[in-house]
Design an enzyme around this catalytic site. Structure first.
Site, mmCIF file in Angstrom:
data_model
loop_
_atom_site.group_PDB
_atom_site.id
_atom_site.type_symbol
_atom_site.label_atom_id
_atom_site.label_comp_id
_atom_site.label_asym_id
_atom_site.label_seq_id
_atom_site.Cartn_x
_atom_site.Cartn_y
_atom_site.Cartn_z
ATOM 1 N NE ARG A 51 -4.281 -1.419 0.200
ATOM 2 C CZ ARG A 51 -4.427 -2.525 -0.545
ATOM 3 N NH1 ARG A 51 -3.461 -2.900 -1.371
ATOM 4 N NH2 ARG A 51 -5.537 -3.230 -0.474
ATOM 5 C CD GLU B 174 -3.028 3.331 -5.345
ATOM 6 O OE1 GLU B 174 -4.054 2.696 -5.633
ATOM 7 O OE2 GLU B 174 -2.022 2.805 -4.839
ATOM 8 C CG HIS C 75 -3.220 -0.766 -6.492
ATOM 9 N ND1 HIS C 75 -3.605 -0.098 -5.366
ATOM 10 C CD2 HIS C 75 -3.156 -2.081 -6.139
ATOM 11 C CE1 HIS C 75 -3.783 -0.961 -4.379
ATOM 12 N NE2 HIS C 75 -3.505 -2.181 -4.828
HETATM 13 C C1 DGY Z 1 -5.379 -6.266 -2.519
HETATM 14 O O1 DGY Z 1 -6.053 -7.261 -2.707
HETATM 15 O O2 DGY Z 1 -5.299 -5.720 -1.430
HETATM 16 C C2 DGY Z 1 -4.644 -5.766 -3.703
HETATM 17 O O3 DGY Z 1 -4.000 -4.582 -3.446
HETATM 18 C C3 DGY Z 1 -5.584 -5.679 -4.874
HETATM 19 O O4 DGY Z 1 -4.886 -5.715 -6.044
#
Ligand code: DGY
Length: 331
Positions: free
Chosen positions: A236, A265, A284
């Site tokens: 993240r 984002e 992402h």
């Molecule tokens: C998640 O599942 O948390 C991922 O970041 C999605 O791609």
């Protein structure tokens, strides 16, 4: 009949599972559901199937008088106020286990891309700069015998570690709790955060976003990395202090970064990180394969239908909710 609102178009297989058990409404369009729409939809919804882009906060949850479950189509669930949901007896679920390989593949693809300068090499040709083979053209870094530092040896981190071993790397990991079983089965060594940062040639982040991990790669931590090291983030964005990362890259205190996730984002096109050559970026897409996104959507649908039947969903993230559901007077 129970009603489920799905905030984005998801795999048809998943919608079919939902439709067998509920009346399903799906948000249409290419952009996330707007807050107004969520506020409206949640009023009559028993189930909400959400994406990581939907901010499901206490105010939204409080509108869901009939709400039984919030089923996130992601392993991360930092977009949901889990405590608020728990207090209202609402199940919160995620999609662990089905996206580990795809996300580890992307982390490793980014690692290779930055180490072997693939996007730079691609642009080099397209810009008409290739005059022919040269002994010193676009030299990158080896992986063999280099140290890969994994921060967070959970499901995805473990898969990245296994890939590192196949590429003949020395793999170290850090997380608050040691995992002796994985140390043996994968062949990784535990290191303190400080040691990992100071010896790794590649540092890859695999921790969830929580109040403890937010900003954990700050100025102090980045400055502990080797001058020749690369940072890879597929977890993240807010885990990394982007300003500190930018400064370190600009001042050549680290060699490069490969990032799939950002503090904001979509990334602002004015973000100075975009001006740095030694940065590879993707939007992402850690779990973005047809097979994986289908599996995630199906698991989210299964979580939703179980909860609607008042059975414990397979990927429950707030088991404390069971207590609230048993004793509604606590809510
Ligand atoms: C998640 O599942 O948390 C991922 O970041 C999605 O791609």
């Amino acid at each position: 009949m129970k009603k489920v609102f799905v905030t984005r178009q998801i795999a048809e297989e998943a919608l079919e599972i939902l439709r067998k058990n509920a009346h399903v409404e799906v948000h249409s369009g290419d952009l996330p559901s707007q807050r107004d729409e969520l506020m409206e939809q949640i009023k009559n919804a028993h189930g909400l199937v959400t994406m990581l882009t939907d901010r499901i906060d206490a105010e939204i949850i409080s509108r869901g008088e009939k709400l039984v479950v919030i089923s996130n189509v992601a392993v991360g669930y930092d977009n949901i106020d889990v405590e608020a949901a728990t207090r209202r007896g609402v199940y919160v679920t995620n999609t662990p286990g089905v996206l580990d390989d795809a996300t580890a593949d992307l982390a490793f693809a980014l690692l290779l891309a930055i180490a072997r300068r693939i996007p730079e090499a691609d642009s080099f040709i397209r810009l008409g700069l290739w005059k022919g083979w040269e002994p010193n053209l676009l030299l990158g870094s080896d992986l063999r015998d280099k140290t890969l530092g994994i921060i967070g040896l959970g499901r995805i981190g473990s898969e990245v570690a296994k890939r590192g071993k196949c590429f003949k790397m020395n793999v170290v990991y850090y997380q608050p709790q040691r995992d002796p079983e994985k140390e043996t089965s994968i062949g990784v060594r535990y290191a303190s955060l400080e040691e990992l940062l100071s010896i790794s040639d590649y540092v890859s982040l695999h921790v969830p976003l929580t109040s403890e991990t937010r900003g954990m790669m700050g100025r102090k931590e980045i400055n502990k990395m080797k001058k020749t090291a690369y940072l890879i983030n597929t977890s993240r964005g807010p885990i990394v202090n982007e300003e500190a990362l930018y400064e370190a890259l600009k001042e050549e205190r680290i060699k490069g970064a490969a990032l799939d996730v950002f503090a904001k984002e979509p990334i602002d096109l004015k973000n100075p990180l975009l001006k740095i050559k030694n940065v590879v970026i993707t939007p992402h897409i850690g779990s973005a394969t047809v097979e994986t996104r289908t599996r995630m959507a199906v698991l989210a649908a299964e979580n939703t239908t179980k909860a609607l039947k008042n059975e414990i969903p397979p990927s429950l993230v707030n088991p404390q909710v069971l207590e609230y559901r048993r004793n509604p007077s606590k809510m």
